[in-house]
Design a protein around this motif. Structure first.
Motif, PDB file in Angstrom:
ATOM      1  N   GLU A   1      45.605  23.823  -0.014  1.00 54.48           N
ATOM      2  CA  GLU A   1      44.790  22.607   0.243  1.00 54.48           C
ATOM      3  C   GLU A   1      44.845  21.903  -1.274  1.00 54.48           C
ATOM      4  N   TYR A   2      44.368  20.631  -0.956  1.00 58.12           N
ATOM      5  CA  TYR A   2      44.246  19.882  -2.241  1.00 58.12           C
ATOM      6  C   TYR A   2      42.903  20.353  -3.055  1.00 58.12           C
ATOM      7  N   VAL A   3      43.035  20.188  -4.485  1.00 62.62           N
ATOM      8  CA  VAL A   3      42.090  20.237  -5.256  1.00 62.62           C
ATOM      9  C   VAL A   3      41.209  19.009  -5.194  1.00 62.62           C
TER      10      VAL A   3
ATOM     11  N   PHE B   1      47.454  22.538 -13.444  1.00 57.85           N
ATOM     12  CA  PHE B   1      46.452  23.502 -12.651  1.00 57.85           C
ATOM     13  C   PHE B   1      46.912  24.846 -12.738  1.00 57.85           C
ATOM     14  N   ARG B   2      48.453  25.062 -12.748  1.00 58.11           N
ATOM     15  CA  ARG B   2      49.020  26.421 -12.617  1.00 58.11           C
ATOM     16  C   ARG B   2      48.562  26.912 -14.313  1.00 58.11           C
ATOM     17  N   GLN B   3      48.798  26.236 -15.217  1.00 58.39           N
ATOM     18  CA  GLN B   3      48.334  26.524 -16.308  1.00 58.39           C
ATOM     19  C   GLN B   3      46.952  26.976 -16.976  1.00 58.39           C
TER      20      GLN B   3
ATOM     21  N   ASP C   1      54.017  13.284 -11.741  1.00 53.77           N
ATOM     22  CA  ASP C   1      54.664  14.277 -10.656  1.00 53.77           C
ATOM     23  C   ASP C   1      53.594  15.022  -9.851  1.00 53.77           C
ATOM     24  N   GLY C   2      53.413  14.606  -8.819  1.00 56.42           N
ATOM     25  CA  GLY C   2      52.464  15.040  -7.781  1.00 56.42           C
ATOM     26  C   GLY C   2      50.877  14.436  -8.000  1.00 56.42           C
ATOM     27  N   TYR C   3      50.813  13.236  -8.236  1.00 57.25           N
ATOM     28  CA  TYR C   3      49.652  12.418  -8.510  1.00 57.25           C
ATOM     29  C   TYR C   3      49.961  11.145  -8.582  1.00 57.25           C
TER      30      TYR C   3
END
Ligand code: AMP
Length: 189
Positions: free
Chosen positions: A60-62, A38-40, A87-89
């Protein structure tokens, strides 16, 4: 060689990103971080990035449809065919279902789910320190509080889901980075 298909769970600030990168190298699998993707996209100014940014900035979550679609595409890349570290999912029950379907369609199963545990005061301190170092927009104190709340509401229950499946290993994420990496390696051996 059979490689791991691993999920790393844990609250924001538990050190998942750092440990994911180290473990992925040791285990020779790609570390797939939805937050990094997401950050990329945000920094590349893509449509996905524009959509995701308002959620990220608020802690919040996307939305699941968006995140699920992105992960399905990433897991279909050739480098993830033999194994991966997520990582994160997943972070929500709907994401657990989606990951189950993606893997079932490929005749694959998860091999491990690791929960990196962390003390709340410690994670808040770490996140505030990271905000100063890296300047992440979602590392302000009120957003940090919201991210921890969202984790408790939506993601902490996944620990039970995977525990009931007999996949869960809990690892203490507190202490020096190298020590935690050793604990993780031992837990996965
Ligand atoms: P992270 O770097 O993993 O803390 O993720 C940063 C932000 O990206 C999160 O606070 C969410 O806004 C978004 N994000 C990352 N992973 C997910 C996910 N699996 N589901 C929904 N939103 C996510």
């Amino acid at each position: 060689m059979t490689r791991v298909r691993l999920i790393l769970l844990g609250p924001p600030g538990a050190g998942k990103g750092t440990q994911a990168a180290r473990l992925a190298e040791r285990l020779d699998v790609p570390a797939i971080s939805t937050g990094d993707i997401f950050r990329q996209n945000v920094s590349d100014g893509t449509e996905l990035g524009q959509l995701a940014q308002k959620y990220m900035d608020a802690g919040e979550y996307v939305p699941d449809e968006v995140t699920n679609h992105m992960v399905a595409a990433r897991l279909a890349q050739p480098d993830a065919a033999d194994g991966f570290l997520l990582d994160g999912y997943p972070r929500t029950a709907a994401q657990v279902d989606e990951l189950d379907s993606i893997l079932a369609a490929q005749g694959r199963e998860l091999s491990h789910v690791v929960e990196l545990t962390a003390d709340t005061d410690e994670v808040v301190q770490r996140l505030l320190a990271r905000a100063q170092d890296q300047g992440r927009a979602d590392d302000t104190e009120s957003v940090i509080r919201r991210r921890l709340e969202v984790y408790a509401e939506q993601t902490a229950p996944l620990v039970d889901v995977y525990s009931q499946r007999g996949l869960l290993v809990q690892v203490d994420g507190m202490g020096a980075v190298d020590e935690v990496t050793e604990r993780l390696s031992t837990a996965l051996a």
